[in-house]
Enzyme design. Structure first.
Site, PDB file in Angstrom:
ATOM      1  N   ASP A 137       0.824  -1.198   0.000  1.00 34.07           N
ATOM      2  CA  ASP A 137       0.000   0.000   0.000  1.00 34.07           C
ATOM      3  C   ASP A 137       0.870   1.264   0.000  1.00 34.07           C
ATOM      4  OD1 ASP A 137      -1.883   1.950   0.469  1.00 34.07           O
ATOM      5  OD2 ASP A 137      -2.078   1.472   2.590  1.00 34.07           O
TER       6      ASP A 137
ATOM      7  N   SER B 260       4.119  -6.660   3.556  1.00 35.38           N
ATOM      8  CA  SER B 260       2.987  -5.761   3.805  1.00 35.38           C
ATOM      9  C   SER B 260       2.269  -6.122   5.096  1.00 35.38           C
ATOM     10  CB  SER B 260       2.009  -5.877   2.627  1.00 35.38           C
ATOM     11  OG  SER B 260       0.769  -5.302   2.948  1.00 35.38           O
ATOM     12  N   ALA B 261       1.669  -5.112   5.731  1.00 32.10           N
ATOM     13  CA  ALA B 261       0.878  -5.352   6.947  1.00 32.10           C
ATOM     14  C   ALA B 261      -0.533  -5.822   6.600  1.00 32.10           C
ATOM     15  CB  ALA B 261       0.799  -4.068   7.758  1.00 32.10           C
ATOM     16  N   SER B 262      -0.877  -5.795   5.313  1.00 30.45           N
ATOM     17  CA  SER B 262      -2.273  -6.035   4.931  1.00 30.45           C
ATOM     18  C   SER B 262      -2.648  -7.508   4.822  1.00 30.45           C
ATOM     19  CB  SER B 262      -2.562  -5.365   3.587  1.00 30.45           C
ATOM     20  OG  SER B 262      -3.883  -5.674   3.180  1.00 30.45           O
TER      21      SER B 262
ATOM     22  N   ASN C  80      -5.198  -8.273   3.194  1.00 30.31           N
ATOM     23  CA  ASN C  80      -5.795  -8.322   1.856  1.00 30.31           C
ATOM     24  C   ASN C  80      -4.754  -8.354   0.743  1.00 30.31           C
ATOM     25  OD1 ASN C  80      -8.747  -8.048   2.475  1.00 30.31           O
ATOM     26  ND2 ASN C  80      -8.035  -6.182   3.468  1.00 30.31           N
TER      27      ASN C  80
ATOM     28  N   GLY D 234       0.867   1.659   7.124  1.00 29.96           N
ATOM     29  CA  GLY D 234       1.730   0.545   7.510  1.00 29.96           C
ATOM     30  C   GLY D 234       1.334  -0.114   8.824  1.00 29.96           C
ATOM     31  N   ILE D 235       0.316   0.439   9.492  1.00 29.14           N
ATOM     32  CA  ILE D 235      -0.119  -0.076  10.798  1.00 29.14           C
ATOM     33  C   ILE D 235      -1.244  -1.097  10.580  1.00 29.14           C
ATOM     34  CG2 ILE D 235      -1.075   0.655  13.056  1.00 29.14           C
ATOM     35  CD1 ILE D 235       1.690   1.911  12.450  1.00 29.14           C
TER      36      ILE D 235
ATOM     37  N   ASP E 100       6.526   3.426   1.899  1.00 30.85           N
ATOM     38  CA  ASP E 100       5.951   4.775   1.798  1.00 30.85           C
ATOM     39  C   ASP E 100       5.638   5.344   3.187  1.00 30.85           C
ATOM     40  OD1 ASP E 100       3.748   3.025   2.333  1.00 30.85           O
ATOM     41  OD2 ASP E 100       2.419   4.685   1.812  1.00 30.85           O
TER      42      ASP E 100
ATOM     43  N   ARG F  72      -4.592  -3.550  10.884  1.00 31.83           N
ATOM     44  CA  ARG F  72      -6.007  -3.172  11.011  1.00 31.83           C
ATOM     45  C   ARG F  72      -6.417  -2.935  12.459  1.00 31.83           C
ATOM     46  NH1 ARG F  72      -9.779  -7.507   8.457  1.00 31.83           N
ATOM     47  NH2 ARG F  72      -8.147  -7.276   6.901  1.00 31.83           N
TER      48      ARG F  72
ATOM     49  N   LYS G 203       4.550  -2.955  11.818  1.00 37.66           N
ATOM     50  CA  LYS G 203       5.649  -2.016  11.637  1.00 37.66           C
ATOM     51  C   LYS G 203       5.426  -0.898  12.662  1.00 37.66           C
ATOM     52  CE  LYS G 203       5.316  -3.029   6.710  1.00 37.66           C
ATOM     53  NZ  LYS G 203       4.824  -2.586   5.402  1.00 37.66           N
TER      54      LYS G 203
HETATM   55  P1  B16 Z   1      -5.715  -4.720   6.059  1.00 38.57           P
HETATM   56  P2  B16 Z   1       1.105  -1.875   3.828  1.00 38.57           P
HETATM   57  C1  B16 Z   1      -1.024  -1.587   5.407  1.00 38.57           C
HETATM   58  O1  B16 Z   1      -0.476  -1.979   4.185  1.00 38.57           O
HETATM   59  C2  B16 Z   1      -1.697  -0.232   5.262  1.00 38.57           C
HETATM   60  O2  B16 Z   1      -0.723   0.764   5.010  1.00 38.57           O
HETATM   61  C3  B16 Z   1      -2.453   0.114   6.514  1.00 38.57           C
HETATM   62  O3  B16 Z   1      -3.116   1.348   6.357  1.00 38.57           O
HETATM   63  C4  B16 Z   1      -3.471  -1.002   6.796  1.00 38.57           C
HETATM   64  O4  B16 Z   1      -4.209  -0.740   7.990  1.00 38.57           O
HETATM   65  C5  B16 Z   1      -2.722  -2.336   6.929  1.00 38.57           C
HETATM   66  O5  B16 Z   1      -2.017  -2.580   5.724  1.00 38.57           O
HETATM   67  C6  B16 Z   1      -3.667  -3.488   7.190  1.00 38.57           C
HETATM   68  O6  B16 Z   1      -4.482  -3.690   6.088  1.00 38.57           O
HETATM   69  O7  B16 Z   1      -6.834  -4.107   6.851  1.00 38.57           O
HETATM   70  O8  B16 Z   1      -5.998  -4.860   4.589  1.00 38.57           O
HETATM   71  O9  B16 Z   1      -5.231  -6.016   6.681  1.00 38.57           O
HETATM   72  O10 B16 Z   1       1.409  -0.410   3.670  1.00 38.57           O
HETATM   73  O11 B16 Z   1       1.899  -2.530   4.956  1.00 38.57           O
HETATM   74  O12 B16 Z   1       1.185  -2.631   2.526  1.00 38.57           O
HETATM   75 MG    MG Z   2       2.624   1.276   2.824  1.00 39.09          MG
END
Ligand code: B16
Ligand code: MG
Length: 215
Positions: free
Chosen positions: A10, A113-115, A117, A45-46, A169, A48, A144
C-alpha cells in the site's frame, strides 16, 4: 551487496491508502467524529486492529473488544468493495518496469505488507506471480515499526538481512527496515519520510543499475 527487494504494498505498488482512509473515515463519521488526512498518515503501515485502536482513542471513543472487532470487520467490507474494483491500471508509475528489470537481473523480490488483503490485491492487479515470496498481515504478528515482516521476507528469500533493500511509503515502515538492519527507499513526500536512505517521488524512469549503485 543488494540481492533482493522487499516491497511494501500500500503506497508503493498501489495507492490503497485512499481506500483505507475512505473506509476508516466512514466508520469514524458513523461514530460521530472526523479523522483528518494528516492523522491518516500516522496509520500507514499499521495493522487493522492497531489502526482501529488508534482511531478510537483519537475520537475519544471506548468500545468493547467485541464491538471493536465488529467495526473493524465492517470497515474491511467497505475497503474490500473498493479493492475489488481495482485493475492493472492502479499499479503506481514505474513499478511494472522496475519489476521487469529486477526479474531480468536475477534479483529476488518479496512482498512485506501489513495487509491481510495483500494476496487479493496482487491478484486483482495481476502481479501475484512476480513475487518469490509474500509476507503479509496473515503471517506476521507485530505491526511495523517492528521488523518482523521484513525479517521474514529476507528469510523467505534465503538472503541475509543486509542483502535486502526495502521499499516503503511509511515512516513506520522505514523504521521497521532499519530495525531489521536493512536500507530503505522511501516513496513519496520528503516531509513524511525523513528517515529514508533515499527518497524518490516514484519509480518512473528508474534504471535499476543506477538505483543499486546508490547502495
Ligand atoms: P488490512 P502496507 C497496510 O499496508 C496499510 O498501510 C495500513 O493502512 C493497513 O491498515 C494495513 O495494511 C492493514 O491492512 O486491513 O488490509 O489487513 O502499507 O503494509 O502494505
Ligand atoms: Mg505502505
Amino acid at each position: 551487496m543488494i540481492k533482493g527487494f522487499l516491497f511494501d504494498l500500500d503506497g508503493v505498488i498501489v495507492d490503497t491508502a485512499v481506500f483505507h482512509y475512505a473506509a476508516w473515515r466512514k466508520m469514524a463519521n458513523e461514530l460521530g467524529f472526523e479523522i483528518s488526512h494528516e492523522f491518516n498518515e500516522t496509520l500507514k503501515g499499521i495493522s487493522r486492529m492497531d489502526s482501529i485502536a488508534r482511531i478510537l482513542e483519537h475520537g475519544g471513543v471506548s468500545l468493547s473488544e467485541e464491538k471493536t472487532l465488529e467495526l473493524a470487520t465492517k470497515k474491511n467490507e467497505w475497503y474490500v468493495e473498493m479493492v475489488d474494483q481495482m485493475t492493472e491500471e492502479h499499479i503506481l508509475p514505474g513499478i511494472k518496469e522496475l519489476i521487469a528489470q529486477i526479474k531480468a537481473s536475477g534479483l529476488k523480490m518479496a512482498l512485506g505488507s501489513a495487509s491481510k488483503n495483500a494476496p487479493r490485491i496482487l491478484d486483482r492487479i495481476g502481479l501475484a506471480a512476480d513475487f518469490d515470496a509474500i509476507v503479509d498481515g496473515n503471517s506476521v504478528k507485530k505491526s511495523k515499526p517492528d521488523p518482523e515482516v521484513f525479517l521474514k521476507g529476507a528469510e523467505a528469500l534465503g538472503l541475509k538481512n543486509e542483502e535486502c533493500l526495502v521499499v516503503e511509503d511509511a515512516f513506520a515502515g522505514i523504521e521497521a527496515a532499519h530495525a531489521a538492519g536493512m536500507k530503505a527507499i522511501g516513496i513519496g513526500d520528503e516531509e513524511n519520510l525523513s528517515n529514508a536512505d533515499l527518497i524518490l517521488a516514484s519509480f518512473e524512469n528508474t534504471k535499476l543499475d543506477e538505483l543499486l549503485a546508490k547502495f
